[in-house]
Design a protein around this motif. Structure first.
Motif, PDB file in Angstrom:
ATOM      1  N   ALA A   1      37.566 104.142 101.619  1.00 43.39           N
ATOM      2  CA  ALA A   1      37.506 102.334 100.923  1.00 43.39           C
ATOM      3  C   ALA A   1      38.140 102.672  99.162  1.00 43.39           C
ATOM      4  O   ALA A   1      38.655 101.522  98.870  1.00 43.39           O
ATOM      5  N   TYR A   2      37.868 103.728  99.157  1.00 41.70           N
ATOM      6  CA  TYR A   2      37.826 104.252  97.832  1.00 41.70           C
ATOM      7  C   TYR A   2      39.623 104.215  97.254  1.00 41.70           C
ATOM      8  O   TYR A   2      40.292 104.150  97.085  1.00 41.70           O
ATOM      9  N   THR A   3      40.608 104.662  98.434  1.00 44.86           N
ATOM     10  CA  THR A   3      41.238 104.920  99.043  1.00 44.86           C
ATOM     11  C   THR A   3      42.030 103.546  98.978  1.00 44.86           C
ATOM     12  O   THR A   3      43.314 103.136  98.239  1.00 44.86           O
ATOM     13  N   TYR A   4      40.957 102.679  99.717  1.00 39.57           N
ATOM     14  CA  TYR A   4      42.083 101.685 100.200  1.00 39.57           C
ATOM     15  C   TYR A   4      41.850 100.686  97.951  1.00 39.57           C
ATOM     16  O   TYR A   4      43.348 100.466  97.961  1.00 39.57           O
ATOM     17  N   LEU A   5      41.176 100.852  97.534  1.00 37.76           N
ATOM     18  CA  LEU A   5      40.902 100.343  96.094  1.00 37.76           C
ATOM     19  C   LEU A   5      41.951 100.684  95.847  1.00 37.76           C
ATOM     20  O   LEU A   5      42.301  99.435  94.714  1.00 37.76           O
ATOM     21  N   LEU A   6      42.149 102.227  95.479  1.00 42.00           N
ATOM     22  CA  LEU A   6      43.372 102.742  94.208  1.00 42.00           C
ATOM     23  C   LEU A   6      44.518 102.260  95.032  1.00 42.00           C
ATOM     24  O   LEU A   6      45.500 102.146  94.552  1.00 42.00           O
ATOM     25  N   SER A   7      44.985 102.227  96.100  1.00 39.53           N
ATOM     26  CA  SER A   7      46.176 101.867  96.764  1.00 39.53           C
ATOM     27  C   SER A   7      46.604 100.880  96.464  1.00 39.53           C
ATOM     28  O   SER A   7      48.084 100.366  95.912  1.00 39.53           O
ATOM     29  N   ILE A   8      45.675  99.491  96.280  1.00 36.83           N
ATOM     30  CA  ILE A   8      46.236  98.305  95.891  1.00 36.83           C
ATOM     31  C   ILE A   8      46.836  97.996  95.119  1.00 36.83           C
ATOM     32  O   ILE A   8      47.247  97.449  93.650  1.00 36.83           O
ATOM     33  N   GLY A   9      44.860  98.406  94.252  1.00 40.74           N
ATOM     34  CA  GLY A   9      45.276  98.637  92.761  1.00 40.74           C
ATOM     35  C   GLY A   9      45.215  97.199  91.817  1.00 40.74           C
ATOM     36  O   GLY A   9      44.836  96.281  92.368  1.00 40.74           O
ATOM     37  N   LYS A  10      44.709  97.074  90.910  1.00 37.36           N
ATOM     38  CA  LYS A  10      43.860  95.958  90.485  1.00 37.36           C
ATOM     39  C   LYS A  10      44.166  94.657  90.191  1.00 37.36           C
ATOM     40  O   LYS A  10      43.715  93.619  90.292  1.00 37.36           O
ATOM     41  N   GLU A  11      45.999  95.100  90.231  1.00 35.95           N
ATOM     42  CA  GLU A  11      45.812  93.935  89.442  1.00 35.95           C
ATOM     43  C   GLU A  11      47.082  92.447  90.931  1.00 35.95           C
ATOM     44  O   GLU A  11      47.574  92.003  91.131  1.00 35.95           O
ATOM     45  N   ASN A  12      46.859  93.836  91.789  1.00 35.68           N
ATOM     46  CA  ASN A  12      47.473  93.079  92.985  1.00 35.68           C
ATOM     47  C   ASN A  12      45.819  92.349  93.746  1.00 35.68           C
ATOM     48  O   ASN A  12      46.169  92.243  94.925  1.00 35.68           O
ATOM     49  N   PHE A  13      44.859  92.912  93.540  1.00 31.28           N
ATOM     50  CA  PHE A  13      43.448  92.304  94.741  1.00 31.28           C
ATOM     51  C   PHE A  13      43.852  90.802  94.221  1.00 31.28           C
ATOM     52  O   PHE A  13      43.616  90.160  95.563  1.00 31.28           O
ATOM     53  N   LYS A  14      44.492  89.790  93.117  1.00 30.57           N
ATOM     54  CA  LYS A  14      44.514  88.681  94.223  1.00 30.57           C
ATOM     55  C   LYS A  14      44.919  88.218  94.770  1.00 30.57           C
ATOM     56  O   LYS A  14      44.648  87.053  95.581  1.00 30.57           O
ATOM     57  N   LYS A  15      46.347  89.156  95.273  1.00 29.95           N
ATOM     58  CA  LYS A  15      47.500  88.684  95.774  1.00 29.95           C
ATOM     59  C   LYS A  15      46.749  89.114  97.129  1.00 29.95           C
ATOM     60  O   LYS A  15      47.054  87.967  98.897  1.00 29.95           O
ATOM     61  N   ILE A  16      46.078  89.292  97.239  1.00 29.93           N
ATOM     62  CA  ILE A  16      44.680  89.574  98.648  1.00 29.93           C
ATOM     63  C   ILE A  16      44.523  88.112  99.018  1.00 29.93           C
ATOM     64  O   ILE A  16      43.771  87.541 100.528  1.00 29.93           O
ATOM     65  N   GLY A  17      43.022  87.958  98.085  1.00 32.98           N
ATOM     66  CA  GLY A  17      42.736  86.663  98.858  1.00 32.98           C
ATOM     67  C   GLY A  17      44.101  85.537  98.671  1.00 32.98           C
ATOM     68  O   GLY A  17      43.956  84.582  99.620  1.00 32.98           O
ATOM     69  N   GLN A  18      44.844  85.067  97.676  1.00 31.49           N
ATOM     70  CA  GLN A  18      46.071  84.413  97.515  1.00 31.49           C
ATOM     71  C   GLN A  18      46.692  84.053  99.508  1.00 31.49           C
ATOM     72  O   GLN A  18      47.011  83.220 100.030  1.00 31.49           O
ATOM     73  N   ASN A  19      47.304  85.281  99.243  1.00 28.30           N
ATOM     74  CA  ASN A  19      47.906  85.514 100.773  1.00 28.30           C
ATOM     75  C   ASN A  19      46.279  85.665 102.108  1.00 28.30           C
ATOM     76  O   ASN A  19      47.615  84.740 103.191  1.00 28.30           O
ATOM     77  N   SER A  20      45.926  85.590 102.062  1.00 30.19           N
ATOM     78  CA  SER A  20      44.607  85.723 103.119  1.00 30.19           C
ATOM     79  C   SER A  20      44.399  84.022 103.259  1.00 30.19           C
ATOM     80  O   SER A  20      44.368  83.418 104.465  1.00 30.19           O
ATOM     81  N   VAL A  21      44.387  83.194 102.079  1.00 29.68           N
ATOM     82  CA  VAL A  21      43.922  82.056 102.221  1.00 29.68           C
ATOM     83  C   VAL A  21      45.542  81.132 102.457  1.00 29.68           C
ATOM     84  O   VAL A  21      45.254  79.792 103.170  1.00 29.68           O
ATOM     85  N   LEU A  22      46.976  80.886 102.010  1.00 29.55           N
ATOM     86  CA  LEU A  22      47.673  80.688 102.087  1.00 29.55           C
ATOM     87  C   LEU A  22      48.179  80.933 103.908  1.00 29.55           C
ATOM     88  O   LEU A  22      48.670  79.939 104.811  1.00 29.55           O
ATOM     89  N   ASN A  23      47.401  82.099 104.658  1.00 20.88           N
ATOM     90  CA  ASN A  23      47.929  82.085 105.964  1.00 20.88           C
ATOM     91  C   ASN A  23      47.094  81.096 107.024  1.00 20.88           C
ATOM     92  O   ASN A  23      46.965  80.726 107.867  1.00 20.88           O
ATOM     93  N   ALA A  24      45.513  81.287 106.371  1.00 21.39           N
ATOM     94  CA  ALA A  24      44.816  80.199 106.812  1.00 21.39           C
ATOM     95  C   ALA A  24      45.038  78.700 106.611  1.00 21.39           C
ATOM     96  O   ALA A  24      44.910  78.035 107.854  1.00 21.39           O
ATOM     97  N   ASN A  25      46.016  78.312 105.726  1.00 23.12           N
ATOM     98  CA  ASN A  25      45.890  77.137 105.317  1.00 23.12           C
ATOM     99  C   ASN A  25      47.083  76.406 106.099  1.00 23.12           C
ATOM    100  O   ASN A  25      47.668  75.288 106.789  1.00 23.12           O
ATOM    101  N   TYR A  26      48.174  77.637 106.395  1.00 22.62           N
ATOM    102  CA  TYR A  26      49.588  77.606 107.250  1.00 22.62           C
ATOM    103  C   TYR A  26      49.108  77.021 108.598  1.00 22.62           C
ATOM    104  O   TYR A  26      49.722  76.251 108.926  1.00 22.62           O
ATOM    105  N   ILE A  27      48.633  77.656 109.212  1.00 25.50           N
ATOM    106  CA  ILE A  27      47.806  77.523 110.531  1.00 25.50           C
ATOM    107  C   ILE A  27      47.230  76.280 110.468  1.00 25.50           C
ATOM    108  O   ILE A  27      47.336  75.833 111.589  1.00 25.50           O
ATOM    109  N   LYS A  28      46.294  76.643 110.525  1.00 27.49           N
ATOM    110  CA  LYS A  28      45.561  74.850 110.220  1.00 27.49           C
ATOM    111  C   LYS A  28      46.524  73.828 110.507  1.00 27.49           C
ATOM    112  O   LYS A  28      46.568  72.619 110.657  1.00 27.49           O
TER     113      LYS A  28
END
Lengths: 126, 480
Positions: free
Chosen positions: B330-357
């Motif tokens: 998990a620590y490896t993942y946290l560092l490889s995503i990087g603070k500035e990119n966490f927002k994109k995880i949330g945004q893209n998962s929400v986009l995927n779900a709404n697109y399918i819906k």
């Protein structure tokens, strides 16, 4: 379309009560068994247990879900249908013949608060 | 290809998969009384036979690396290989009884992971000691219990759980010794404030919620709920199962939650779903920090130490300090995503779900016409004239190499099918999933038998789930 038997009282949580020889028999409706799917386990209460209307009487597990059985009435359990322990599928096969518990009711006027077959049908249609 | 052998069935006498050098030490004779009397039942296979056996067996498995896995409420995201590489580094293979000064690196990873999780969640202190989400829940509830006990507030014996909650919530509350009070949800799964008011009182220890909720809908009244629960003297517990869509955007701590657990194996890309083990770190507000379980990793003057005992803790809930291998991933993942990119995880998962819906709502029954977060629930197919059920749809998806979504949960939606497409799925894959779902919905009308008898292409066909539950046969030998 699930069957609703005349002469029974119903709850909006899909239990039924049938009164015979002064005792109340409690079971689950056809609608309940149909929605639960294949029933694999019935958790039964102990005999002589005192139950209150709305309280948990037992539980049913199906391949889809686990669900509490709520007592429609208040009284003392005089007999438990322990055949359901080994053959839970009886509730799928005939939910109206296979009662779960037989109860000595405390107050018969509680029955008037339960649903008539017609009222219950409206709930199932919703 | 159908492969169904046990390794013992391909075993042949004198097939060997190793070669040992000649002895260069004197032979030592073991007294007869110490020797085993029966055969050592090990399979005898060559190296190639062993490799083929396990490769063939692995084909029977379905995992995120084989196909899409849109399992609602489970966040089956891809687990980058770098996580595994780093945690496999032999320099991390340390013994938990080693002295503190020889494991400074691991303790730094522990401390840093806790710090980053704190920043992402808006909570002040984290323990990483708990091994899984459900254990995290239990730990959180034990903290709630001790908090009230320490205040001599002993009548708080009840935990509020909404009727749409994850099944583990009432189970954990019950194991922790609380009585569970269920509150009804509104039609869209959000908490019914009137019903909440009717149960709040001086016997309430706290409430367990997840936000977004089980139907993938954001609890817009959360600040109001927090105020009311706090006003009644209770604490708020956040179930971290649905953290993915709000990463970098909203924080449970800011919503008023006092305690939460995080599933590293969901949100922070460590393997799960048969690939475990998991890890369920628990975070708290500063006012509860002293209750966290021991051992506690502490940082003092650039050194890390382990405090094994203190007087304020709830006690110890695990050996040592958690599933360290999972924490490293998990620590490896946290560092490889990087603070500035966490927002994109949330945004893209929400986009995927709404697109399918939106793409499927003409063919599938959508109970709530609202923007969802990372997941949403259909109430079966729209055209129910051929009596095809959600179970049939789920089974048919297997024929298209897609893992079935979560079905018949939550219970508040009839014929529920709950879809969660994480951010690691590309638009192409999501489009493929939509096409398959459309194909199956059309088949359900034109050729219902094919759907009702699916799957047709898998290693085993439709299983008799009722028989399996009523008369389980749990040994291979029972099947032959």
């Amino acid at each position: 379309m699930s069957k609703i038997k005349k002469g029974y009282y119903y709850t909006n949580t899909h239990e039924w009560v049938k009164v015979e020889d002064g005792f109340a028999y409690i079971g689950i409706s056809d609608y309940a068994q149909e929605n639960l799917g294949e029933i694999v386990f019935v958790e039964l209460p102990d005999e002589e247990m005192v139950i209150e209307a709305g309280s948990e009487l037992g539980a049913i597990e199906s391949v889809k879900a686990a669900s509490d059985i709520l007592s429609p009435i208040t009284g003392t359990i005089v007999m438990v249908n322990d055949e359901l322990e080994d053959n839970p599928e009886l509730l799928n096969e005939d939910p109206y013949e296979n009662w779960i518990v037989k109860v000595d009711m405390e107050d018969n006027s509680e029955l008037s608060e339960l649903l008539s077959p017609d009222e219950y049908e409206d709930i199932c249609d919703e | 290809m159908y492969y169904d052998n046990l390794i013992f069935e391909i075993s042949k006498e004198n097939h060997i998969g190793y070669s040992l050098p000649d002895y260069d030490i004197p032979t030592y004779h073991i007294p007869k009384s110490f020797k085993r009397k029966d055969e050592l039942l090990l399979p005898e296979v060559s190296e190639l036979e062993a490799v083929r056996h396990y490769t063939n067996v692995s084909f029977k498995n379905f995992g995120i690396e084989k196909g899409m896995y849109p399992l609602g409420s489970c966040t089956m995201k891809y687990n980058p290989k770098i996580n595994q590489d780093i945690s496999n580094d032999p320099r991390f293979s340390l013994h938990p009884y080693q002295p503190d000064h020889t494991v400074q690196g691991l303790l730094e990873i522990y401390t840093e992971t806790a710090r980053i999780l704190g920043e992402l969640s808006g909570l002040d202190a984290f323990t990483l000691n708990s091994y899984a989400g459900a254990q995290g829940e239990l730990l959180g509830l034990m903290i709630i219990k001790k908090y009230h006990q320490d205040n001599d507030d002993l009548k708080r014996t009840k935990i509020i759980v909404p009727d749409s909650a994850h099944g583990t919530n009432p189970a954990s509350a019950s194991v922790a010794g609380f009585d569970v009070v269920e509150v009804k949800s509104n039609e869209d799964g959000t908490v019914n404030l009137e019903d909440l008011n009717s149960v709040l009182g001086d016997d309430i220890a706290g409430i367990m919620l997840t936000n977004p909720n089980t139907l993938g809908i954001f609890e817009k009244d959360i600040l109001e709920i927090a105020e009311r629960v706090h006003g009644a003297g209770g604490l708020l517990y956040y179930d971290g199962a649905n953290l993915n869509p709000i990463l970098g955007i909203a924080r449970p701590g800011d919503m008023g939650f006092d305690i939460m657990h995080i599933n590293l194996h969901k949100t922070f890309s460590t393997p799960h779903g048969g690939g475990g083990p998991g890890a369920g770190p628990v975070g708290v507000k500063a006012s509860l920090k002293h209750l966290l379980p021991q051992p506690v990793v502490k940082k003092t003057d650039e050194r890390y130490t382990i405090e094994h005992h203190n007087d304020t803790t709830i006690g110890q809930i695990s050996q040592f300090y958690g599933n360290m291998g999972v924490i490293i991933k998990a620590y490896t993942y946290l560092l490889s995503i990087g603070k500035e990119n966490f927002k994109k995880i949330g945004q893209n998962s929400v986009l995927n779900a709404n697109y399918i819906k939106e793409s499927l709502k003409d063919l599938y029954q959508l109970p709530f016409e609202r923007t969802c977060k990372h997941e949403f629930v259909f109430s079966g197919i729209k055209d129910k004239s051929t009596d095809v059920h959600t179970l049939d749809i789920a089974k048919r998806l297997l024929d298209f190499d897609i893992h079935p979504p979560t079905i018949y949960f939550p219970l508040v939606v009839k014929e529920a099918i709950m879809i969660e497409p994480p951010e690691t799925e590309s638009k192409d894959t999501v489009d493929h999933f939509i096409d398959v779902m459309k194909t199956v919905a059309k088949e359900a009308i034109t050729d219902p038998e094919t759907v009702k008898t699916a799957p047709h292409t898998t290693v085993v066909r439709r299983l008799d789930e009722a028989e399996a539950a009523r008369n389980p046969r749990v040994k291979y030998r029972d099947l032959i």
